[in-house]
Each structure stands twice: as C-alpha cells, then as structure tokens.
Design an enzyme around this catalytic site. Sequence first.
Site, PDB file in Angstrom:
ATOM      1  N   HIS A   1      -8.103   4.106   0.153  1.00 35.27           N
ATOM      2  CA  HIS A   1      -7.975   3.765   1.335  1.00 35.27           C
ATOM      3  C   HIS A   1      -9.392   3.528   1.806  1.00 35.27           C
ATOM      4  CE1 HIS A   1      -3.812   6.034   1.809  1.00 35.27           C
ATOM      5  NE2 HIS A   1      -3.921   5.317   0.560  1.00 35.27           N
TER       6      HIS A   1
ATOM      7  N   GLU B   1     -10.745   4.881   4.642  1.00 29.63           N
ATOM      8  CA  GLU B   1     -11.337   6.142   5.058  1.00 29.63           C
ATOM      9  C   GLU B   1     -12.119   6.522   3.758  1.00 29.63           C
ATOM     10  OE1 GLU B   1      -7.688   5.961   7.500  1.00 29.63           O
ATOM     11  OE2 GLU B   1      -8.230   5.376   5.587  1.00 29.63           O
TER      12      GLU B   1
ATOM     13  N   CYS C   1      -3.766   9.153   7.156  1.00 26.51           N
ATOM     14  CA  CYS C   1      -2.729   9.602   6.275  1.00 26.51           C
ATOM     15  C   CYS C   1      -3.177  10.969   6.073  1.00 26.51           C
ATOM     16  CB  CYS C   1      -2.328   8.874   5.074  1.00 26.51           C
ATOM     17  SG  CYS C   1      -3.707   8.950   3.786  1.00 26.51           S
TER      18      CYS C   1
ATOM     19  N   CYS D   1      -6.566  11.014   3.658  1.00 29.65           N
ATOM     20  CA  CYS D   1      -7.710  10.757   4.474  1.00 29.65           C
ATOM     21  C   CYS D   1      -7.970  11.794   5.391  1.00 29.65           C
ATOM     22  CB  CYS D   1      -7.330   9.394   5.104  1.00 29.65           C
ATOM     23  SG  CYS D   1      -7.397   7.894   3.716  1.00 29.65           S
TER      24      CYS D   1
END
Length: 121
Positions: free
Chosen positions: A24, A26, A54, A57
């Site tokens: 991801h 992040e 999410c 993250c």
Amino acid sequence: MSADGAVLAASYNRREADADPTAHAEVLALRSASAAVGHWRLDGCTLVVTLEPCTMCAGALVLARIATLVYGAVDPKAGAVGSLWDVARDPRLNHRPEVIGGVLADECGAVLRAFFAARRR
C-alpha cells in the site's frame, strides 16, 4: 514530511504491480521515509494520504510513531481511522498521532473515482 516540512518520501499503491498485499502507498512511503532518516521512528513527521488508511496502514503509522496523519477521502468499506475502526486513536496503544481527516475530501474522492473508472474500461 519531516518536522521542518521537507518531503522525505512519496509513493503509490503497488499491490498489483508487485504482487504484494502489503504494498500500500502508506507502507511504502513509511519504508522510504525510514530509510531516508536512518531510523524506524518517524517522530515529528506527517503522513499525507488521499484515502483514509486501512487497518494495516493505520497500524504501521502508529508503529512508526508518525506525529500527524492527514487524509482526504473517508473509506467507508475499509477505513481504520474513524470509519470502521479507529486504530490511530485507540487509547490502548502506546502512540496516538494527531488525525486530520477530510482535507480536500471531494477532490480526493474524484481522483480515486476517476482512477478506478479508468481501470474498469
């Protein structure tokens, strides 16, 4: 972003490209920022993202000791900074960053909708 406003890292979602469920934006930005400062603690740093993080993250930014999280659009399906869960502000954890949500939310939502519409064509 460092405490003095310098951009330490920037990234984007690479899950599909890397065949990596943890890729991801992040997580990748946190990894790059940690490499840039030479330490896993990102005290005093701000993480700015388009979409509410999410659970993975949100947990990663707490563990990295991010001082401030700024996000645009809420994620009612998977958001973990207020929508479904609130990992970043959970009082049971040893670190709680400041959270500033909804910054340019309409614009961020439009960018995300356009991106996914183009992928479906």
